[in-house]
Design a protein around this motif. Sequence first.
Motif, PDB file in Angstrom:
ATOM      1  N   ALA A 127       0.832  -1.203   0.000  1.00  0.00           N
ATOM      2  CA  ALA A 127       0.000   0.000   0.000  1.00  0.00           C
ATOM      3  C   ALA A 127       0.871   1.260   0.000  1.00  0.00           C
ATOM      4  CB  ALA A 127      -0.945  -0.004   1.204  1.00  0.00           C
ATOM      5  N   VAL A 128       1.937   1.227   0.784  1.00  0.00           N
ATOM      6  CA  VAL A 128       2.880   2.358   0.823  1.00  0.00           C
ATOM      7  C   VAL A 128       3.503   2.555  -0.557  1.00  0.00           C
ATOM      8  CG1 VAL A 128       5.117   3.113   1.748  1.00  0.00           C
ATOM      9  CG2 VAL A 128       3.351   2.231   3.299  1.00  0.00           C
ATOM     10  N   ALA A 129       3.924   1.471  -1.194  1.00  0.00           N
ATOM     11  CA  ALA A 129       4.532   1.571  -2.523  1.00  0.00           C
ATOM     12  C   ALA A 129       3.559   2.187  -3.521  1.00  0.00           C
ATOM     13  CB  ALA A 129       4.990   0.189  -2.993  1.00  0.00           C
ATOM     14  N   LYS A 130       2.305   1.758  -3.488  1.00  0.00           N
ATOM     15  CA  LYS A 130       1.287   2.320  -4.384  1.00  0.00           C
ATOM     16  C   LYS A 130       1.152   3.822  -4.163  1.00  0.00           C
ATOM     17  CE  LYS A 130      -1.810  -1.676  -4.796  1.00  0.00           C
ATOM     18  NZ  LYS A 130      -3.157  -2.162  -4.444  1.00  0.00           N
ATOM     19  N   MET A 131       1.098   4.219  -2.902  1.00  0.00           N
ATOM     20  CA  MET A 131       0.908   5.635  -2.598  1.00  0.00           C
ATOM     21  C   MET A 131       2.127   6.464  -2.976  1.00  0.00           C
ATOM     22  SD  MET A 131      -1.289   5.447   0.940  1.00  0.00           S
ATOM     23  CE  MET A 131      -1.753   7.185   0.892  1.00  0.00           C
ATOM     24  N   LEU A 132       3.330   5.921  -2.753  1.00  0.00           N
ATOM     25  CA  LEU A 132       4.535   6.629  -3.167  1.00  0.00           C
ATOM     26  C   LEU A 132       4.560   6.814  -4.683  1.00  0.00           C
ATOM     27  CD1 LEU A 132       7.175   4.948  -0.843  1.00  0.00           C
ATOM     28  CD2 LEU A 132       6.564   7.387  -0.840  1.00  0.00           C
ATOM     29  N   LYS A 133       4.217   5.770  -5.427  1.00  0.00           N
ATOM     30  CA  LYS A 133       4.181   5.862  -6.887  1.00  0.00           C
ATOM     31  C   LYS A 133       3.155   6.885  -7.349  1.00  0.00           C
ATOM     32  CE  LYS A 133       6.129   3.451  -9.637  1.00  0.00           C
ATOM     33  NZ  LYS A 133       7.372   3.687 -10.391  1.00  0.00           N
ATOM     34  N   ALA A 134       2.095   7.068  -6.563  1.00  0.00           N
ATOM     35  CA  ALA A 134       1.061   8.038  -6.906  1.00  0.00           C
ATOM     36  C   ALA A 134       1.452   9.460  -6.485  1.00  0.00           C
ATOM     37  CB  ALA A 134      -0.263   7.641  -6.251  1.00  0.00           C
ATOM     38  N   GLY A 135       2.616   9.605  -5.845  1.00  0.00           N
ATOM     39  CA  GLY A 135       3.101  10.930  -5.473  1.00  0.00           C
ATOM     40  C   GLY A 135       2.614  11.447  -4.136  1.00  0.00           C
ATOM     41  N   GLU A 136       2.058  10.567  -3.326  1.00  0.00           N
ATOM     42  CA  GLU A 136       1.564  10.985  -2.007  1.00  0.00           C
ATOM     43  C   GLU A 136       2.724  11.372  -1.086  1.00  0.00           C
ATOM     44  OE1 GLU A 136      -1.570  11.371  -1.133  1.00  0.00           O
ATOM     45  OE2 GLU A 136      -2.475  10.468  -2.897  1.00  0.00           O
ATOM     46  N   THR A 137       2.448  12.260  -0.153  1.00  0.00           N
ATOM     47  CA  THR A 137       3.455  12.679   0.825  1.00  0.00           C
ATOM     48  C   THR A 137       3.588  11.631   1.930  1.00  0.00           C
ATOM     49  OG1 THR A 137       1.863  13.808   2.252  1.00  0.00           O
ATOM     50  CG2 THR A 137       2.863  15.109   0.464  1.00  0.00           C
ATOM     51  N   TYR A 138       4.714  11.678   2.619  1.00  0.00           N
ATOM     52  CA  TYR A 138       4.915  10.756   3.739  1.00  0.00           C
ATOM     53  C   TYR A 138       3.789  10.906   4.754  1.00  0.00           C
ATOM     54  CZ  TYR A 138       9.650   9.007   2.701  1.00  0.00           C
ATOM     55  OH  TYR A 138      10.733   8.360   2.157  1.00  0.00           O
ATOM     56  N   GLN A 139       3.413  12.147   5.059  1.00  0.00           N
ATOM     57  CA  GLN A 139       2.373  12.370   6.070  1.00  0.00           C
ATOM     58  C   GLN A 139       1.048  11.763   5.639  1.00  0.00           C
ATOM     59  OE1 GLN A 139       2.995  13.419   9.169  1.00  0.00           O
ATOM     60  NE2 GLN A 139       0.898  12.765   9.543  1.00  0.00           N
TER      61      GLN A 139
ATOM     62  N   SER B  22      -0.863   8.709   7.607  1.00  0.00           N
ATOM     63  CA  SER B  22      -2.276   8.833   8.000  1.00  0.00           C
ATOM     64  C   SER B  22      -3.130   7.718   7.417  1.00  0.00           C
ATOM     65  CB  SER B  22      -2.838  10.180   7.564  1.00  0.00           C
ATOM     66  OG  SER B  22      -2.202  11.231   8.250  1.00  0.00           O
ATOM     67  N   ALA B  23      -2.903   7.380   6.167  1.00  0.00           N
ATOM     68  CA  ALA B  23      -3.742   6.393   5.486  1.00  0.00           C
ATOM     69  C   ALA B  23      -3.414   4.958   5.871  1.00  0.00           C
ATOM     70  CB  ALA B  23      -3.619   6.557   3.972  1.00  0.00           C
TER      71      ALA B  23
END
Length: 97
Positions: free
Chosen positions: A48-60, A64-65
Amino acid sequence: MIDKIANDNEIKDLFEAILTLESIDDCYKFFEDICTIKEMQSIAQRLAVAKMLKAGETYQAIVSATGASTATISRVNRCLNYGDGGYNIVLKRLEKK
C-alpha cells in the motif's frame, strides 16, 4: 540481496509454491497457514505504501492512510528507487488489471 538468497533452495521452493497459487482463495489459504496475521498485514502495508509513493503521495498522507512508520515508508521508497525493481514489476502488472 538476490545474490544472498539465489542459492537458497528453501526460498526457491517458497517462490515456486507461491507461483502454483491459482486464485485469491488459494492465496488466503496458503498465506494464512504460512504467515501470521501480523506478517501478512506488514507485507500488505508495504505494498500500500509503494502504491501511494508511486502516486506521489506525501509521507504524512501515507502515515495517515496506512499507519506505516516513516522508517517503513523510507525503506519502501529506497526499494522503489534503488532496489531490484520488484515493487515496480508488481505495481505495473496491477495497473493492467
